[in-house]
Design an enzyme around this catalytic site. Structure first.
Site, mmCIF file in Angstrom:
data_model
loop_
_atom_site.group_PDB
_atom_site.id
_atom_site.type_symbol
_atom_site.label_atom_id
_atom_site.label_comp_id
_atom_site.label_asym_id
_atom_site.label_seq_id
_atom_site.Cartn_x
_atom_site.Cartn_y
_atom_site.Cartn_z
ATOM 1 N N ASN A 47 0.825 -1.202 0.000
ATOM 2 C CA ASN A 47 0.000 0.000 0.000
ATOM 3 C C ASN A 47 0.863 1.257 0.000
ATOM 4 O O ASN A 47 1.967 1.274 0.537
ATOM 5 C CB ASN A 47 -1.008 0.004 1.155
ATOM 6 C CG ASN A 47 -0.397 -0.047 2.534
ATOM 7 O OD1 ASN A 47 0.561 -0.775 2.780
ATOM 8 N ND2 ASN A 47 -0.963 0.713 3.459
ATOM 9 N N GLU A 49 0.222 5.171 0.857
ATOM 10 C CA GLU A 49 -0.676 6.203 1.361
ATOM 11 C C GLU A 49 -0.306 7.561 0.780
ATOM 12 O O GLU A 49 0.765 7.750 0.218
ATOM 13 C CB GLU A 49 -0.620 6.252 2.888
ATOM 14 C CG GLU A 49 -1.211 5.032 3.534
ATOM 15 C CD GLU A 49 -1.245 5.089 5.044
ATOM 16 O OE1 GLU A 49 -1.918 4.234 5.634
ATOM 17 O OE2 GLU A 49 -0.597 5.974 5.651
ATOM 18 N N CYS A 58 -4.152 0.732 -2.552
ATOM 19 C CA CYS A 58 -3.982 -0.489 -1.767
ATOM 20 C C CYS A 58 -2.982 -1.441 -2.414
ATOM 21 O O CYS A 58 -2.751 -1.402 -3.625
ATOM 22 C CB CYS A 58 -5.319 -1.207 -1.638
ATOM 23 S SG CYS A 58 -6.608 -0.242 -0.842
ATOM 24 N N GLU A 60 -3.224 -4.595 -3.052
ATOM 25 C CA GLU A 60 -3.799 -5.488 -4.060
ATOM 26 C C GLU A 60 -3.867 -4.815 -5.419
ATOM 27 O O GLU A 60 -3.565 -5.420 -6.447
ATOM 28 C CB GLU A 60 -5.215 -5.925 -3.638
ATOM 29 C CG GLU A 60 -5.251 -6.680 -2.327
ATOM 30 C CD GLU A 60 -5.461 -5.803 -1.107
ATOM 31 O OE1 GLU A 60 -6.105 -6.273 -0.151
ATOM 32 O OE2 GLU A 60 -4.988 -4.633 -1.103
ATOM 33 N N CYS A 91 -10.191 -4.676 0.461
ATOM 34 C CA CYS A 91 -11.290 -3.720 0.637
ATOM 35 C C CYS A 91 -12.258 -3.840 -0.548
ATOM 36 O O CYS A 91 -12.006 -4.566 -1.506
ATOM 37 C CB CYS A 91 -10.743 -2.298 0.751
ATOM 38 S SG CYS A 91 -10.157 -1.598 -0.815
ATOM 39 N N CYS A 94 -10.705 -2.992 -3.984
ATOM 40 C CA CYS A 94 -9.801 -4.050 -4.442
ATOM 41 C C CYS A 94 -10.581 -5.281 -4.887
ATOM 42 O O CYS A 94 -10.229 -5.923 -5.873
ATOM 43 C CB CYS A 94 -8.807 -4.413 -3.342
ATOM 44 S SG CYS A 94 -7.606 -3.090 -3.038
#
Length: 138
Positions: A47, A49, A58, A60, A91, A94
């Site tokens: 990930n 940010e 993310c 994924e 999430c 994703c």
């Protein structure tokens, strides 16, 4: 704990190694993902940010983007590990991105505790998901 094969253990280890590269200065919640193509190649992501939170990406989706940019479009498994004792599943965004390429992908979700949970995306994590077939004949 779910039993895993040696190949699955390698995938989980790749996700754990990818997590080390996460950029998470705001949440300190680091995530790593390892995505296996149908050909056996593995693509990893962590990930990333951003101070403008909505543009965070993310692990994924990083892994999917990496694989797609290298010409891969079919996947069999993804391993995901987050920070902490609870298993980390993809999430919603994703899940949607994974559904685009592999609705029946197997998701191995793990945690620092070593617990592994196994899911099938379309059956367990995104039933009745919106995918390419929904746009046919539009």
């Amino acid at each position: 704990m779910t039993e895993v094969s040696a190949a699955e253990r390698d995938l989980l280890d790749a996700a754990r190694q990818a997590r080390a590269g996460a950029y998470a200065p705001y949440s300190d919640f680091r995530v790593g993902a390892a995505l296996r193509a149908t050909t056996g190649e593995v693509f990893t992501g962590a990930n990333v940010e951003n101070a403008a939170y909505p543009v965070t990406i993310c692990a994924e989706r990083v892994a999917v983007g990496y694989a797609v940019s290298h010409g891969f479009r079919a996947f069999t498994q993804i391993a995901v590990i987050g920070t902490g004792p609870l298993i980390c599943t993809p999430c919603g965004m994703c899940r949607q991105v994974l559904n685009e390429f592999a609705p029946s992908i197997e998701v191995l979700a793990t945690s620092d505790s070593g617990e592994v949970a196994r899911f099938v995306l379309a059956r367990d994590l995104l039933p009745e998901g919106f995918g390419p077939a929904a746009l046919e004949d539009v």
